[in-house]
Design an enzyme around this catalytic site. Structure first.
Site, PDB file in Angstrom:
ATOM      1  N   GLY A   1      59.850   7.934  49.446  1.00 27.94           N
ATOM      2  CA  GLY A   1      58.910   8.770  48.711  1.00 27.94           C
ATOM      3  C   GLY A   1      59.470  10.126  48.325  1.00 27.94           C
ATOM      4  N   ASN A   2      60.630  10.476  48.830  1.00 29.88           N
ATOM      5  CA  ASN A   2      61.192  11.803  48.575  1.00 29.88           C
ATOM      6  C   ASN A   2      61.503  12.036  47.096  1.00 29.88           C
ATOM      7  OD1 ASN A   2      61.065  12.506  51.314  1.00 29.88           O
ATOM      8  ND2 ASN A   2      63.027  11.538  51.710  1.00 29.88           N
TER       9      ASN A   2
ATOM     10  N   LEU B   1      60.303  10.401  44.433  1.00 30.13           N
ATOM     11  CA  LEU B   1      59.082  10.375  43.634  1.00 30.13           C
ATOM     12  C   LEU B   1      58.256  11.646  43.820  1.00 30.13           C
ATOM     13  CD1 LEU B   1      57.824   8.619  41.537  1.00 30.13           C
ATOM     14  CD2 LEU B   1      56.692   7.326  43.328  1.00 30.13           C
TER      15      LEU B   1
ATOM     16  N   ASP C   1      59.977   3.926  48.285  1.00 31.49           N
ATOM     17  CA  ASP C   1      60.630   3.730  49.577  1.00 31.49           C
ATOM     18  C   ASP C   1      60.301   4.943  50.450  1.00 31.49           C
ATOM     19  OD1 ASP C   1      62.433   3.087  51.620  1.00 31.49           O
ATOM     20  OD2 ASP C   1      64.036   2.559  50.251  1.00 31.49           O
TER      21      ASP C   1
END
Length: 190
Positions: free
Chosen positions: A107-108, A110, A105
């Site tokens: 990306g933070n 991950l 989503d």
């Protein structure tokens, strides 16, 4: 307890479409890792169903481990603060690492996980996500293996939840707005 009620959701990706795509991903991963130790790490809770099907589609020996991270707490919006709730059981130094995520989503989360794993000196890190939602991306991170791209809508099923419900739906579904109104304001994808 709620029963499976497909009146509450709209199917976006069918069970059959998921099965076929997971088989393709498994073949591609098998080809990409002809040798070396491969550790497949599922990010809990949302990735557990996808990961189970994925590792059965990878036709080589793999080691399996799990990582649980949280950036949501009990809200529908990420706090931006990522915490490791359950760490890996075994070291990954010198091994190929495949992170398996349910949905990419913002990306933070991950990106945080990748940074932590890089400090443990694996020989390589790749990411496999079932769903990619690029409209919400806040950080420059991409998956090496992607199941499906989805629109910027709240999705459930096949491991993804809303308020810990719908994980056991066999398809990826858009949750209807009327359904969201039935729950307290603490649902989230995880």
């Amino acid at each position: 307890m709620r029963n499976l009620d497909f009146d509450e959701v709209e199917v976006l990706i069918t069970e059959d479409e998921i099965r076929k795509r997971v088989e393709v991903l498994g073949r591609q991963i098998t080809q990409d890792y002809p040798d070396g130790e491969l550790v497949v790490v599922g990010i809990l809770k949302g990735a557990f169903i996808f990961m189970a099907d994925l590792v059965r589609s990878i036709h080589r020996n793999v080691n399996v481990d799990f990582l649980e991270v949280s950036s949501y707490g009990t809200t529908a919006v990420s706090s931006g603060q990522v915490r490791i709730m359950k760490d890996l059981k075994h070291p990954i130094e010198g091994k190929h690492l495949l992170l398996v995520e349910d949905i990419l989503d913002t990306g933070n989360t991950l990106k945080y996980v990748v940074n932590v794993m890089q400090q443990r000196d694996p020989s390589s890190i790749k990411i496999c996500c079932l769903l990619d939602k690029p409209a919400r991306r806040e950080t420059a991170i991409q998956c090496d293996y992607v199941g499906f791209q989805v629109p910027d809508e709240f999705v459930v099923g096949y491991g993804l939840d809303y308020a810990e419900k719908y994980r056991n739906y066999p398809a990826i579904c858009r949750i209807c707005p009327e359904t969201i109104e039935k729950f307290p304001k603490n649902g989230r994808n995880s």
